[in-house]
Design a protein around this motif. Structure first.
Motif, short mmCIF file in Angstrom:
data_model
loop_
_atom_site.label_atom_id
_atom_site.label_comp_id
_atom_site.label_asym_id
_atom_site.label_seq_id
_atom_site.Cartn_x
_atom_site.Cartn_y
_atom_site.Cartn_z
N LYS A 58 0.85 -1.19 0.00
CA LYS A 58 0.00 0.00 0.00
C LYS A 58 0.88 1.24 0.00
N GLU A 59 0.49 2.19 -0.82
CA GLU A 59 1.23 3.45 -0.86
C GLU A 59 1.20 4.10 0.52
N ARG A 60 2.31 4.74 0.89
CA ARG A 60 2.39 5.36 2.20
C ARG A 60 2.84 6.81 2.07
N VAL A 61 2.36 7.62 2.99
CA VAL A 61 2.76 9.02 3.05
C VAL A 61 3.34 9.29 4.44
N THR A 62 4.25 10.24 4.50
CA THR A 62 4.88 10.63 5.76
C THR A 62 4.49 12.07 6.07
N VAL A 63 3.96 12.29 7.26
CA VAL A 63 3.52 13.63 7.66
C VAL A 63 4.09 13.95 9.05
N TRP A 205 -0.51 10.97 23.31
CA TRP A 205 -1.28 11.23 22.09
C TRP A 205 -0.33 11.73 21.00
N VAL A 206 -0.65 11.35 19.77
CA VAL A 206 0.11 11.79 18.60
C VAL A 206 -0.87 12.50 17.68
N ASP A 207 -0.75 13.82 17.56
CA ASP A 207 -1.66 14.62 16.74
C ASP A 207 -1.00 14.95 15.40
N PHE A 208 -1.73 14.77 14.31
CA PHE A 208 -1.20 15.09 12.98
C PHE A 208 -2.33 15.52 12.07
N ASP A 209 -1.98 16.22 10.99
CA ASP A 209 -2.96 16.73 10.03
C ASP A 209 -2.78 16.04 8.69
#
Length: 366
Positions: A58-63, A205-209
């Motif tokens: 599966k394609e993955r993105v890093t943010v 907690w890990v918050d990301f957009d």
């Protein structure tokens, strides 16, 4: 001139003889080395191998993401005053309900003493009014007045107690106190920032957009953490997301929960990266990361070609890698399903070297 010609002829003859001798010596040396190489046995080098096969990719993105404490706040005072009590050591652990700080309440204590005395008197008068009213010796209006006076005095006691409470700071939960420079006797203005209080819990907690497109293509409820100076792969579980799109960024905020371990150097406010899967699975060739070697800008593997008696020749083959992660490399071209590739020990090989399989690793798909 006649004397110089014999000397020149002898020189040329000597050079010719020396050249022929050197050539014969070099030729014989090469023959001897070749013969020795043919007579010496070639021993195979032991390696581990893996069979090439397809894996669901599966394609993955890093943010980017931020570490957030489940419970964290800035302690502040409501009323101005001089600090008379301070049990707030920087970096110390405090318990829920523990008294941390109090400003001067001497005036409120005096007012409270007066209010309690008036409340006691009002309650006594109310009791007498009720008795007289029961005996028909007091009017309804007199009883109502006595009840109102008692309630007013009780409210005054409660008001002063509330002020005293607001001049005192208690720990709202178990946590660690941040840095501060306060001391007893110091004057605090109203709504002053006293110190940070951060919960001491194994969960973070890990918050990301994510953009709208990334949010729509999000697959699964796990994210891979990329933590600086932390070699192990850690995963966090997505537990919530904002129900609306941010009007300024047009992104969607997500929150994941991470189980913190002792070897993680993570504090609230730390910035990390998370990797998320996108879209549907596609079949791709996946190899252990250490099986794919690098030489300048090229990537290559050693493919095993059967030789004899359980031995193989390690042939170098260039491959195209379109993505790497912490454990695997994903190959887009250069290999065929069913071929065997050196998975461990490839760094010590040279092209066409004789090898033997010490261990056949499980397929990378498993």
């Amino acid at each position: 001139m006649t004397k110089k010609k014999p000397l020149l002829n002898w020189s040329l003859t000597f050079i010719a003889i020396a050249s022929i001798g050197y050539g014969l010596y070099h030729y014989k040396s090469s023959e001897i080395k070749t013969a020795m190489a043919q007579t010496q046995p070639e021993f195979p080098s032991p390696i581990n191998a893996v069979t090439v096969d397809y894996s669901d990719y599966k394609e993955r993105v890093t943010v980017p993401a931020e570490i957030v404490a489940p419970e964290s706040l800035m302690l502040t005072n409501n009323f101005a005053g001089k600090i008379t009590y301070l049990d707030l050591q920087s970096g110390s652990v405090v318990k829920k309900g523990q008294k941390l700080l109090q400003v001067d309440i001497s005036e409120e204590l005096a007012q409270l003493k007066t209010a309690k005395a008036r409340s006691t008197l009002a309650n006594n008068e109310l009791a007498r009014a009720k008795e007289l009213h029961r005996k028909k010796l007091a009017s309804d209006a007199a009883l109502d007045q006595a009840q109102a006076d008692a309630q007013i005095n009780q409210a005054e006691v409660a008001r002063i107690q509330a002020i005293i409470s607001k001049k005192t700071i208690y720990a709202p939960f178990d946590g660690i106190v941040g840095l501060h420079t306060l001391s007893v006797g110091e004057y605090l203005a109203p709504n002053s920032q006293v110190a940070n209080l951060v919960t001491e819990q194994p969960l973070l907690w890990v918050d990301f957009d994510l953009s709208q497109v990334q949010s729509q293509r999000l697959s699964g409820d796990k994210v891979e953490m990329v933590i600086e100076n932390h070699p192990k792969t850690e995963f966090a579980n997505i537990i919530a997301k904002e129900p609306v799109v941010n009007a300024q960024t047009r992104g969607v905020k997500y929150r994941a929960e991470l189980q913190k371990t002792a070897d993680m150097n993570l504090s609230p406010g730390t910035f990390v990266e998370v990797k998320l899967q996108q879209g549907q699975s596609k079949p791709k060739i996946k190899l252990p990361k250490h099986a794919v070697l690098r030489q300048q800008s090229s990537r290559f593997v050693y493919v095993l070609v059967p030789e004899k008696e359980g031995t193989y020749r390690a042939q170098r083959r260039d491959v195209s890698v379109f993505q790497d992660d912490s454990e695997f490399s994903y190959v887009s071209s250069g290999l065929k399903v069913g071929e065997q590739v050196v998975s461990s020990g490839a760094f010590k090989l040279y092209p066409n070297q004789l090898v033997s399989i010490k261990q056949a690793d499980a397929q990378a798909t498993k």
